[in-house]
Design a protein around this motif. Structure first.
Motif, PDB file in Angstrom:
ATOM      1  N   ASN A   1       0.822  -1.210   0.000  1.00 33.18           N
ATOM      2  CA  ASN A   1       0.000   0.000   0.000  1.00 33.18           C
ATOM      3  C   ASN A   1       0.855   1.259   0.000  1.00 33.18           C
ATOM      4  O   ASN A   1       0.488   2.265  -0.617  1.00 33.18           O
ATOM      5  CB  ASN A   1      -0.961  -0.004   1.187  1.00 33.18           C
ATOM      6  CG  ASN A   1      -2.159  -0.892   0.946  1.00 33.18           C
ATOM      7  OD1 ASN A   1      -2.418  -1.314  -0.176  1.00 33.18           O
ATOM      8  ND2 ASN A   1      -2.888  -1.186   1.995  1.00 33.18           N
TER       9      ASN A   1
ATOM     10  N   ASP B   1      -5.985  12.540   2.657  1.00 28.78           N
ATOM     11  CA  ASP B   1      -5.779  11.796   3.900  1.00 28.78           C
ATOM     12  C   ASP B   1      -5.729  10.278   3.742  1.00 28.78           C
ATOM     13  O   ASP B   1      -4.882   9.636   4.361  1.00 28.78           O
ATOM     14  CB  ASP B   1      -6.826  12.179   4.942  1.00 28.78           C
ATOM     15  CG  ASP B   1      -6.527  13.512   5.595  1.00 28.78           C
ATOM     16  OD1 ASP B   1      -5.364  13.942   5.577  1.00 28.78           O
ATOM     17  OD2 ASP B   1      -7.473  14.119   6.138  1.00 28.78           O
ATOM     18  N   PRO B   2      -6.602   9.641   2.955  1.00 31.01           N
ATOM     19  CA  PRO B   2      -6.539   8.180   2.857  1.00 31.01           C
ATOM     20  C   PRO B   2      -5.225   7.647   2.279  1.00 31.01           C
ATOM     21  O   PRO B   2      -4.913   6.472   2.455  1.00 31.01           O
ATOM     22  CB  PRO B   2      -7.711   7.832   1.941  1.00 31.01           C
ATOM     23  CG  PRO B   2      -8.675   8.944   2.133  1.00 31.01           C
ATOM     24  CD  PRO B   2      -7.813  10.170   2.309  1.00 31.01           C
TER      25      PRO B   2
ATOM     26  N   LYS C   1      -2.331   8.855   3.188  1.00 25.51           N
ATOM     27  CA  LYS C   1      -1.292   9.137   4.181  1.00 25.51           C
ATOM     28  C   LYS C   1      -1.031   7.867   4.983  1.00 25.51           C
ATOM     29  O   LYS C   1      -1.948   7.088   5.276  1.00 25.51           O
ATOM     30  CB  LYS C   1      -1.713  10.290   5.092  1.00 25.51           C
ATOM     31  CG  LYS C   1      -1.748  11.614   4.352  1.00 25.51           C
ATOM     32  CD  LYS C   1      -2.090  12.751   5.279  1.00 25.51           C
ATOM     33  CE  LYS C   1      -2.086  14.063   4.508  1.00 25.51           C
ATOM     34  NZ  LYS C   1      -2.490  15.185   5.350  1.00 25.51           N
TER      35      LYS C   1
ATOM     36  N   SER D   1      -3.250   6.646   7.888  1.00 31.73           N
ATOM     37  CA  SER D   1      -4.596   6.230   7.488  1.00 31.73           C
ATOM     38  C   SER D   1      -4.606   4.832   6.904  1.00 31.73           C
ATOM     39  O   SER D   1      -5.360   3.964   7.362  1.00 31.73           O
ATOM     40  CB  SER D   1      -5.172   7.198   6.455  1.00 31.73           C
ATOM     41  OG  SER D   1      -5.399   8.448   7.018  1.00 31.73           O
ATOM     42  N   TYR D   2      -3.772   4.606   5.892  1.00 31.38           N
ATOM     43  CA  TYR D   2      -3.880   3.308   5.237  1.00 31.38           C
ATOM     44  C   TYR D   2      -3.262   2.182   6.051  1.00 31.38           C
ATOM     45  O   TYR D   2      -3.716   1.044   5.967  1.00 31.38           O
ATOM     46  CB  TYR D   2      -3.377   3.324   3.786  1.00 31.38           C
ATOM     47  CG  TYR D   2      -1.928   3.629   3.563  1.00 31.38           C
ATOM     48  CD1 TYR D   2      -0.950   2.681   3.779  1.00 31.38           C
ATOM     49  CD2 TYR D   2      -1.537   4.875   3.096  1.00 31.38           C
ATOM     50  CE1 TYR D   2       0.384   2.969   3.550  1.00 31.38           C
ATOM     51  CE2 TYR D   2      -0.218   5.168   2.858  1.00 31.38           C
ATOM     52  CZ  TYR D   2       0.746   4.211   3.086  1.00 31.38           C
ATOM     53  OH  TYR D   2       2.058   4.486   2.849  1.00 31.38           O
TER      54      TYR D   2
ATOM     55  N   LEU E   1      -6.023   1.202   8.647  1.00 30.80           N
ATOM     56  CA  LEU E   1      -7.135   0.516   7.983  1.00 30.80           C
ATOM     57  C   LEU E   1      -6.710  -0.825   7.391  1.00 30.80           C
ATOM     58  O   LEU E   1      -7.510  -1.770   7.353  1.00 30.80           O
ATOM     59  CB  LEU E   1      -7.748   1.422   6.918  1.00 30.80           C
ATOM     60  CG  LEU E   1      -8.487   2.638   7.493  1.00 30.80           C
ATOM     61  CD1 LEU E   1      -8.884   3.599   6.386  1.00 30.80           C
ATOM     62  CD2 LEU E   1      -9.696   2.208   8.298  1.00 30.80           C
ATOM     63  N   THR E   2      -5.460  -0.923   6.964  1.00 33.40           N
ATOM     64  CA  THR E   2      -4.943  -2.207   6.485  1.00 33.40           C
ATOM     65  C   THR E   2      -4.943  -3.216   7.625  1.00 33.40           C
ATOM     66  O   THR E   2      -5.367  -4.362   7.463  1.00 33.40           O
ATOM     67  CB  THR E   2      -3.525  -2.041   5.906  1.00 33.40           C
ATOM     68  OG1 THR E   2      -3.598  -1.188   4.764  1.00 33.40           O
ATOM     69  CG2 THR E   2      -2.925  -3.376   5.503  1.00 33.40           C
TER      70      THR E   2
ATOM     71  N   ASP F   1     -14.736   4.304  -0.780  1.00 33.32           N
ATOM     72  CA  ASP F   1     -13.734   4.930  -1.654  1.00 33.32           C
ATOM     73  C   ASP F   1     -14.378   5.863  -2.675  1.00 33.32           C
ATOM     74  O   ASP F   1     -13.813   6.901  -3.011  1.00 33.32           O
ATOM     75  CB  ASP F   1     -12.904   3.866  -2.381  1.00 33.32           C
ATOM     76  CG  ASP F   1     -12.111   3.006  -1.418  1.00 33.32           C
ATOM     77  OD1 ASP F   1     -11.930   3.415  -0.254  1.00 33.32           O
ATOM     78  OD2 ASP F   1     -11.670   1.923  -1.834  1.00 33.32           O
TER      79      ASP F   1
ATOM     80  N   GLN G   1     -14.789   9.341  -1.693  1.00 32.00           N
ATOM     81  CA  GLN G   1     -13.545  10.105  -1.599  1.00 32.00           C
ATOM     82  C   GLN G   1     -13.189  10.786  -2.925  1.00 32.00           C
ATOM     83  O   GLN G   1     -12.182  11.492  -3.005  1.00 32.00           O
ATOM     84  CB  GLN G   1     -12.385   9.184  -1.194  1.00 32.00           C
ATOM     85  CG  GLN G   1     -12.579   8.496   0.126  1.00 32.00           C
ATOM     86  CD  GLN G   1     -12.557   9.455   1.290  1.00 32.00           C
ATOM     87  OE1 GLN G   1     -11.838  10.439   1.275  1.00 32.00           O
ATOM     88  NE2 GLN G   1     -13.351   9.176   2.299  1.00 32.00           N
TER      89      GLN G   1
ATOM     90  N   LEU H   1      -6.995   3.877  -3.937  1.00 30.06           N
ATOM     91  CA  LEU H   1      -7.655   3.214  -2.817  1.00 30.06           C
ATOM     92  C   LEU H   1      -8.272   1.880  -3.238  1.00 30.06           C
ATOM     93  O   LEU H   1      -8.173   0.882  -2.520  1.00 30.06           O
ATOM     94  CB  LEU H   1      -8.734   4.118  -2.212  1.00 30.06           C
ATOM     95  CG  LEU H   1      -8.261   5.422  -1.582  1.00 30.06           C
ATOM     96  CD1 LEU H   1      -9.460   6.219  -1.072  1.00 30.06           C
ATOM     97  CD2 LEU H   1      -7.265   5.167  -0.472  1.00 30.06           C
TER      98      LEU H   1
ATOM     99  N   HIS I   1      -7.313  -1.972  -1.826  1.00 29.70           N
ATOM    100  CA  HIS I   1      -8.238  -2.984  -1.314  1.00 29.70           C
ATOM    101  C   HIS I   1      -7.974  -4.340  -1.963  1.00 29.70           C
ATOM    102  O   HIS I   1      -7.945  -5.362  -1.280  1.00 29.70           O
ATOM    103  CB  HIS I   1      -9.691  -2.567  -1.574  1.00 29.70           C
ATOM    104  CG  HIS I   1     -10.177  -1.482  -0.685  1.00 29.70           C
ATOM    105  ND1 HIS I   1     -11.053  -1.696   0.351  1.00 29.70           N
ATOM    106  CD2 HIS I   1      -9.908  -0.156  -0.675  1.00 29.70           C
ATOM    107  CE1 HIS I   1     -11.312  -0.556   0.961  1.00 29.70           C
ATOM    108  NE2 HIS I   1     -10.623   0.405   0.351  1.00 29.70           N
TER     109      HIS I   1
END
Length: 140
Positions: free
Chosen positions: A32, A49-50, A52, A55-56, A59-60, A100, A103, A115, A119
């Protein structure tokens, strides 16, 4: 000469399970990070932001852990977990795309596509790890 069937235990020890999930998380986070760098290089907004790290990566971790729990539940409760997971995994990935699309206004097409690719990458890596540490069959 007789053939010998190699049997693998269907239950792995907790350290193997945790190690496999941790490796899936680390590898997914690394992939990612590469996707985020490429997305920024191709014009995704730097302030999106997603994309950065914090963030990822968080969430990962959440996704890999939730996937492992779901895989384990299906593995223990389904009569045919392979069949169910062949349908469930792609469905969950597609459903995970929904946020996503919201976004798009912040990240543009490039940010949103990054994004979506993230996934898919996490799912591919995680499923391989789950197959290793939580096999769906005992005889291979």
């Amino acid at each position: 000469m007789s053939e010998v069937s190699e049997t693998f235990p269907s239950q792995r020890g907790p350290l193997v399970l945790v190690g496999g999930v941790l490796i899936a998380f680390l590898l997914s986070s690394l992939v990612n990070a590469l996707i985020a760098v490429l997305a920024h290089a191709m014009g995704a907004p730097k302030d999106f932001d997603p994309l950065k790290l914090a963030s990822y990566v968080s969430l990962t971790g959440l996704g890999v852990l939730a996937g492992a729990v779901g895989w384990g539940i299906v593995r223990r409760t389904s009569r045919n977990p392979e069949h169910l997971l062949r349908r469930l995994v792609p469905s969950v990935v597609v459903v995970s795309f929904v946020p996503d699309f919201f976004q798009l206004h912040e990240g543009g097409v490039k940010g949103m596509v990054a994004l979506l690719v993230m996934h898919v990458a996490v799912a591919v890596i995680a499923v391989q790890a789950y197959r290793t540490v939580m096999p769906l069959e005992s005889v291979r």
